[in-house]
Write a protein that holds these residues in place. Structure first.
Motif, PDB file in Angstrom:
ATOM      1  N   LYS A   1      48.172 -22.197 -10.730  1.00 39.33           N
ATOM      2  CA  LYS A   1      46.896 -22.470 -11.381  1.00 39.33           C
ATOM      3  C   LYS A   1      46.230 -23.700 -10.774  1.00 39.33           C
ATOM      4  N   ILE A   2      44.904 -23.707 -10.842  1.00 42.97           N
ATOM      5  CA  ILE A   2      44.127 -24.855 -10.379  1.00 42.97           C
ATOM      6  C   ILE A   2      43.258 -25.341 -11.528  1.00 42.97           C
TER       7      ILE A   2
ATOM      8  N   GLY B   1      40.333 -31.154 -16.876  1.00 40.73           N
ATOM      9  CA  GLY B   1      41.530 -30.375 -17.173  1.00 40.73           C
ATOM     10  C   GLY B   1      41.258 -28.906 -17.407  1.00 40.73           C
ATOM     11  N   ALA B   2      40.009 -28.462 -17.233  1.00 42.91           N
ATOM     12  CA  ALA B   2      39.661 -27.053 -17.430  1.00 42.91           C
ATOM     13  C   ALA B   2      40.232 -26.198 -16.306  1.00 42.91           C
ATOM     14  N   LEU B   3      40.665 -24.985 -16.645  1.00 41.04           N
ATOM     15  CA  LEU B   3      41.210 -24.063 -15.646  1.00 41.04           C
ATOM     16  C   LEU B   3      40.102 -23.585 -14.719  1.00 41.04           C
ATOM     17  N   MET B   4      40.297 -23.717 -13.401  1.00 36.20           N
ATOM     18  CA  MET B   4      39.323 -23.277 -12.415  1.00 36.20           C
ATOM     19  C   MET B   4      39.659 -21.900 -11.860  1.00 36.20           C
ATOM     20  N   ASP B   5      40.943 -21.660 -11.595  1.00 35.33           N
ATOM     21  CA  ASP B   5      41.349 -20.400 -10.971  1.00 35.33           C
ATOM     22  C   ASP B   5      42.863 -20.256 -11.108  1.00 35.33           C
ATOM     23  N   SER B   6      43.373 -19.059 -10.853  1.00 32.79           N
ATOM     24  CA  SER B   6      44.813 -18.812 -10.855  1.00 32.79           C
ATOM     25  C   SER B   6      45.102 -17.584 -10.025  1.00 32.79           C
TER      26      SER B   6
ATOM     27  N   PHE C   1      47.725 -19.758   1.074  1.00 27.07           N
ATOM     28  CA  PHE C   1      46.622 -19.033   0.459  1.00 27.07           C
ATOM     29  C   PHE C   1      45.307 -19.759   0.729  1.00 27.07           C
ATOM     30  N   ASN C   2      44.283 -18.988   1.044  1.00 31.32           N
ATOM     31  CA  ASN C   2      42.967 -19.526   1.353  1.00 31.32           C
ATOM     32  C   ASN C   2      42.293 -20.043   0.080  1.00 31.32           C
ATOM     33  N   GLY C   3      41.891 -21.300   0.088  1.00 29.63           N
ATOM     34  CA  GLY C   3      41.323 -21.905  -1.106  1.00 29.63           C
ATOM     35  C   GLY C   3      39.812 -21.818  -1.221  1.00 29.63           C
TER      36      GLY C   3
ATOM     37  N   GLY D   1      36.242 -19.563  -8.963  1.00 36.41           N
ATOM     38  CA  GLY D   1      37.159 -18.753  -9.758  1.00 36.41           C
ATOM     39  C   GLY D   1      37.438 -17.391  -9.161  1.00 36.41           C
ATOM     40  N   GLY D   2      37.226 -17.251  -7.857  1.00 36.12           N
ATOM     41  CA  GLY D   2      37.394 -15.959  -7.199  1.00 36.12           C
ATOM     42  C   GLY D   2      38.801 -15.716  -6.702  1.00 36.12           C
ATOM     43  N   ALA D   3      38.951 -14.634  -5.943  1.00 36.08           N
ATOM     44  CA  ALA D   3      40.252 -14.245  -5.400  1.00 36.08           C
ATOM     45  C   ALA D   3      40.766 -15.302  -4.434  1.00 36.08           C
ATOM     46  N   VAL D   4      42.086 -15.473  -4.414  1.00 35.52           N
ATOM     47  CA  VAL D   4      42.728 -16.440  -3.524  1.00 35.52           C
ATOM     48  C   VAL D   4      43.599 -15.642  -2.553  1.00 35.52           C
TER      49      VAL D   4
END
Length: 353
Positions: A84-85, A91-96, A137-139, A145-148
């Protein structure tokens, strides 16, 4: 366990270990003052495998944007291999994303670095144990919040090595590509491998090793965690190792060692081959008199807290070690600068990012 784009956040999390018994809490500190900024649970409160972390700015084009926080679960049922990022300010979730199959529960080490030179940090994961490879993994899509997507995958010590791999990244050549450093976490000599980032930026690329060397005495097989940062101020990242299980108690004269990155990328003037005389910048012992357990593995984060271009070492103990303190050392000398009290983790100690 590494930071890019300078310091800014010290992330302390419940130690990633099968012996962890506390919630997967992450605490975020100002490394310059030791003040707690905020805290959050990275995973469900029922998960007790601990958390590994790294920090990087995934929105570098935005003025005054913070270092964000990447988390990876430690070992145990319920981890599901989800990385998770989180936003480093709120502290909000950006992506996972799922780094490995959901059936893998061996725990994940994590690092960050711009491996493909697009200006955005990429995420590097490695198993804490088991058959999974090191993966990059490409960041580029994290901020939205897209695909990683997976960028590269390889086995630094062969597919039969099962004892875990520590990873870090840094741009040793100054060409925009973050190079990847690996260290085994046990059951073999500490063979540190350094891979050219330019050879890791696509699935079709074959990893090219820049150099390899043995850290700590060859008799020590307790493994090591690795971090990368410029500790001597010469403009080239250096490699810092902290000993795994049995470090201080195994009689190591130093359970922290820093190696010159300039000497790692140097080539022999006579043979043109990689330099085999890797320069040790410093070596010192920490937590040798720890009341809990001097044999506990060490975790490290490097931070440029003084703004002088030199990264200092924030070190804490892992499984069965001290759970309530992170010590700050001058990396180039081993001088103890400060101790930061923390309130995360139990007998599994802490991890740092």
């Amino acid at each position: 366990m590494s930071a890019i784009n300078g310091g800014g956040l010290l992330v302390v999390a419940a130690g990633a270990s099968s012996s962890q018994t506390s919630e997967p809490e992450v605490q975020v500190y100002d490394p310059s003052t030791g003040d707690l900024k905020f805290q959050f649970l990275a995973y469900a409160s029922t998960f007790q495998g601990g958390v590994n972390t790294a920090t990087a700015n995934f929105t570098p084009s935005v003025a005054n944007s913070p270092q964000d926080i990447v988390t990876a679960p430690g070992p145990g049922a319920g981890s599901n291999s989800i990385v998770k990022i989180f936003n480093g300010k709120t502290g909000a979730l950006m992506d996972s994303f799922a780094a490995y199959p959901a059936s893998y529960t061996g725990g994940i080490n994590v690092a960050v670095g711009d491996v493909n030179d697009d200006g955005i940090p990429d995420i590097i994961v490695a198993p804490m144990g088991g058959v999974e490879p090191v993966e990059i993994f490409n960041g580029k899509n994290v901020a939205s919040g897209g695909a990683v997507p997976l960028m590269n995958s390889f086995y630094p010590y062969g597919s039969s090595y099962l004892s875990g791999v520590s990873v870090a990244a840094g741009d040793f050549y100054g060409n925009g590509y973050a190079d990847v450093v690996t260290s085994p976490q046990g059951d073999m000599v500490d063979q540190v491998n350094v891979y050219n980032g330019d050879s890791l930026d696509s699935l079709s690329s074959v990893p090219v090793m820049i150099n390899q060397f043995i850290g700590f005495p060859a008799t020590f097989t307790g493994g090591a965690n690795v971090a990368v940062g410029d500790v001597d101020g010469d403009g080239t990242p250096d490699i810092v190792l902290v000993a795994g299980f049995g470090g201080a108690g195994a009689g190591l004269a130093a359970n922290v060692e820093a190696y010159s990155g300039a000497s790692v990328i140097a080539t022999s003037s006579t043979t043109g081959k990689p330099n085999t005389n890797i320069q040790i910048l410093s070596g010192f012992q920490v937590f040798a008199s720890a009341a809990t357990n001097p044999n506990a593995p060490l975790n490290i984060s490097l931070q440029n807290v003084f703004g002088d271009g030199r990264y200092e070492a924030f070190i804490g103990q892992g499984a069965n070690g001290e759970a309530n303190v992170v010590n700050v050392y001058r990396t180039i000398s081993g001088q103890l600068l400060a101790s930061i009290p923390v309130t995360v983790g139990t007998s599994a100690g802490v991890t740092l990012g």
